[in-house]
Design a protein around this motif. Structure first.
Motif, PDB file in Angstrom:
ATOM      1  N   VAL A  54       0.899  -1.206  -0.153  1.00 34.45           N
ATOM      2  CA  VAL A  54       0.205  -0.045   0.122  1.00 34.45           C
ATOM      3  C   VAL A  54       0.992   1.292  -0.049  1.00 34.45           C
ATOM      4  N   ASP A  55       0.990   2.006  -1.004  1.00 32.58           N
ATOM      5  CA  ASP A  55       1.670   3.284  -1.119  1.00 32.58           C
ATOM      6  C   ASP A  55       0.795   4.569  -0.432  1.00 32.58           C
ATOM      7  N   VAL A  56       0.728   4.576   0.803  1.00 36.31           N
ATOM      8  CA  VAL A  56      -0.026   5.401   1.360  1.00 36.31           C
ATOM      9  C   VAL A  56       0.324   6.968   1.086  1.00 36.31           C
ATOM     10  N   ALA A  57       1.531   7.081   0.910  1.00 34.14           N
ATOM     11  CA  ALA A  57       2.198   8.425   0.530  1.00 34.14           C
ATOM     12  C   ALA A  57       1.325   9.009  -0.789  1.00 34.14           C
ATOM     13  N   SER A  58       1.021   7.856  -1.819  1.00 34.55           N
ATOM     14  CA  SER A  58       0.315   8.598  -3.008  1.00 34.55           C
ATOM     15  C   SER A  58      -1.096   8.642  -2.755  1.00 34.55           C
ATOM     16  N   ILE A  59      -1.833   8.162  -1.524  1.00 37.68           N
ATOM     17  CA  ILE A  59      -3.240   8.595  -1.300  1.00 37.68           C
ATOM     18  C   ILE A  59      -3.115  10.073  -1.068  1.00 37.68           C
ATOM     19  N   PRO A  60      -3.879  10.993  -1.839  1.00 34.69           N
ATOM     20  CA  PRO A  60      -3.531  12.329  -1.573  1.00 34.69           C
ATOM     21  C   PRO A  60      -4.972  12.948  -0.499  1.00 34.69           C
ATOM     22  N   PHE A  61      -5.175  12.006   0.468  1.00 33.56           N
ATOM     23  CA  PHE A  61      -6.189  12.287   1.379  1.00 33.56           C
ATOM     24  C   PHE A  61      -5.835  12.250   2.719  1.00 33.56           C
ATOM     25  N   THR A  62      -6.577  12.718   3.729  1.00 31.45           N
ATOM     26  CA  THR A  62      -5.901  12.466   4.906  1.00 31.45           C
ATOM     27  C   THR A  62      -6.148  10.982   5.511  1.00 31.45           C
ATOM     28  N   ILE A  63      -5.275  10.230   6.229  1.00 31.78           N
ATOM     29  CA  ILE A  63      -5.751   8.822   6.464  1.00 31.78           C
ATOM     30  C   ILE A  63      -5.579   8.819   8.046  1.00 31.78           C
ATOM     31  N   TYR A  64      -6.801   8.351   8.515  1.00 26.68           N
ATOM     32  CA  TYR A  64      -6.905   8.120   9.784  1.00 26.68           C
ATOM     33  C   TYR A  64      -6.643   6.948  10.248  1.00 26.68           C
ATOM     34  N   LYS A  65      -5.959   6.507  11.600  1.00 26.10           N
ATOM     35  CA  LYS A  65      -5.871   5.208  12.218  1.00 26.10           C
ATOM     36  C   LYS A  65      -7.408   4.824  12.833  1.00 26.10           C
ATOM     37  N   PRO A  66      -7.444   3.478  12.864  1.00 31.89           N
ATOM     38  CA  PRO A  66      -8.781   3.178  13.081  1.00 31.89           C
ATOM     39  C   PRO A  66      -8.895   3.116  14.624  1.00 31.89           C
ATOM     40  N   ASP A  67      -7.953   3.321  15.538  1.00 32.45           N
ATOM     41  CA  ASP A  67      -8.161   3.793  16.803  1.00 32.45           C
ATOM     42  C   ASP A  67      -8.237   5.221  17.399  1.00 32.45           C
ATOM     43  N   ASP A  68      -8.139   6.160  16.226  1.00 35.45           N
ATOM     44  CA  ASP A  68      -8.055   7.638  16.321  1.00 35.45           C
ATOM     45  C   ASP A  68      -9.861   8.043  16.666  1.00 35.45           C
ATOM     46  N   PHE A  69     -10.111   8.091  17.899  1.00 36.01           N
ATOM     47  CA  PHE A  69     -11.403   8.743  18.271  1.00 36.01           C
ATOM     48  C   PHE A  69     -11.458  10.209  18.394  1.00 36.01           C
ATOM     49  N   PHE A  70     -10.378  10.758  18.186  1.00 39.68           N
ATOM     50  CA  PHE A  70     -10.187  12.179  18.096  1.00 39.68           C
ATOM     51  C   PHE A  70     -10.285  12.606  16.548  1.00 39.68           C
ATOM     52  N   ALA A  71     -10.423  11.908  15.666  1.00 37.55           N
ATOM     53  CA  ALA A  71     -10.564  12.295  14.339  1.00 37.55           C
ATOM     54  C   ALA A  71     -11.894  12.871  14.066  1.00 37.55           C
ATOM     55  N   PRO A  72     -12.035  13.891  13.456  1.00 37.39           N
ATOM     56  CA  PRO A  72     -13.171  14.562  13.092  1.00 37.39           C
ATOM     57  C   PRO A  72     -14.507  13.680  12.918  1.00 37.39           C
ATOM     58  N   MET A  73     -14.274  12.738  12.097  1.00 41.26           N
ATOM     59  CA  MET A  73     -15.542  11.974  11.843  1.00 41.26           C
ATOM     60  C   MET A  73     -16.254  11.026  12.860  1.00 41.26           C
ATOM     61  N   ALA A  74     -15.551  11.072  14.014  1.00 41.81           N
ATOM     62  CA  ALA A  74     -15.985  10.510  15.269  1.00 41.81           C
ATOM     63  C   ALA A  74     -17.066  11.310  15.787  1.00 41.81           C
ATOM     64  N   SER A  75     -17.421  12.592  15.251  1.00 37.79           N
ATOM     65  CA  SER A  75     -18.585  13.420  15.837  1.00 37.79           C
ATOM     66  C   SER A  75     -19.321  13.897  14.728  1.00 37.79           C
ATOM     67  N   GLY A  76     -20.613  14.180  14.782  1.00 34.67           N
ATOM     68  CA  GLY A  76     -21.584  14.844  13.827  1.00 34.67           C
ATOM     69  C   GLY A  76     -21.484  15.959  13.731  1.00 34.67           C
TER      70      GLY A  76
END
Length: 188
Positions: A54-76
């Protein structure tokens, strides 16, 4: 352009669906305000087994770790409008159906459902057992769209990628994005 999109990629077989979905979204970024990506704990291992590293650096979007409950999408309050989980494992689908938000992917899906926004799940499994079907029924009743990774053949695809793109294009259309692709009745 108020579309904020979450892409979830699980450890279900069919990593090519997630890869081609991400690649197609790059070309649609003008239609999107934000794209965020979550790989489940097993997603990268399956991706590497099926497709190579997986070439994560080539993905031009923000990638979040599965245990990151402080990521923005954890809240409406973050205002994401759509979430696509592709491919979606039956384990992830079952946890969402049961209301188990034990990682960022299932929490984000729960948030999308509670906010009455668009959740699109692309299961890649065959055959389905009764538990799978009941979980899909529960999720559909909660407002999600189930779009199985079942390619169409009207466009006469000649490669695996072309067949996969029939599903990817359908998913993106379900998400409300303008996508060029085969349409029945046009040139048939």
């Amino acid at each position: 352009m108020n579309n904020k999109l979450i892409i979830g990629i699980t450890g279900a077989s069919g990593s090519i669906y997630g890869k081609l979905l991400l690649e197609k979204i790059v070309g649609l970024s003008g239609q999107l305000k934000d794209v965020s990506v979550i790989f489940s704990n097993n997603a990268r291992g399956v991706w590497e087994y099926e497709l190579g590293p997986v070439d994560v650096a080539s993905i031009p979007f923000t990638i979040y770790k599965p245990d990151d409950f402080f990521a923005p999408m954890a809240s409406g309050s973050a205002g994401y409008t759509t979430m696509i989980i592709c491919p979606c494992s039956m384990g992830t689908l079952g946890r969402i159906a049961s209301g188990v938000s034990d990682d960022l992917m299932t929490r984000a899906a729960d948030v999308i459902l509670k906010e009455k926004r668009k959740l699109i799940l692309v299961p890649r499994e065959a055959p389905y057992n009764l538990i799978h079907l009941n979980n899909m029924k529960l999720i559909a009743e909660a407002g999600a769209v189930i779009c199985p990774a079942s390619p169409s053949f009207y466009s006469k695809p000649t490669t695996i990628s072309e067949a996969v793109m029939t599903v990817v294009d359908r998913v993106l259309k379900l998400a409300g994005l303008e996508v060029e692709g085969f349409r029945w009745g046009r040139g048939v």
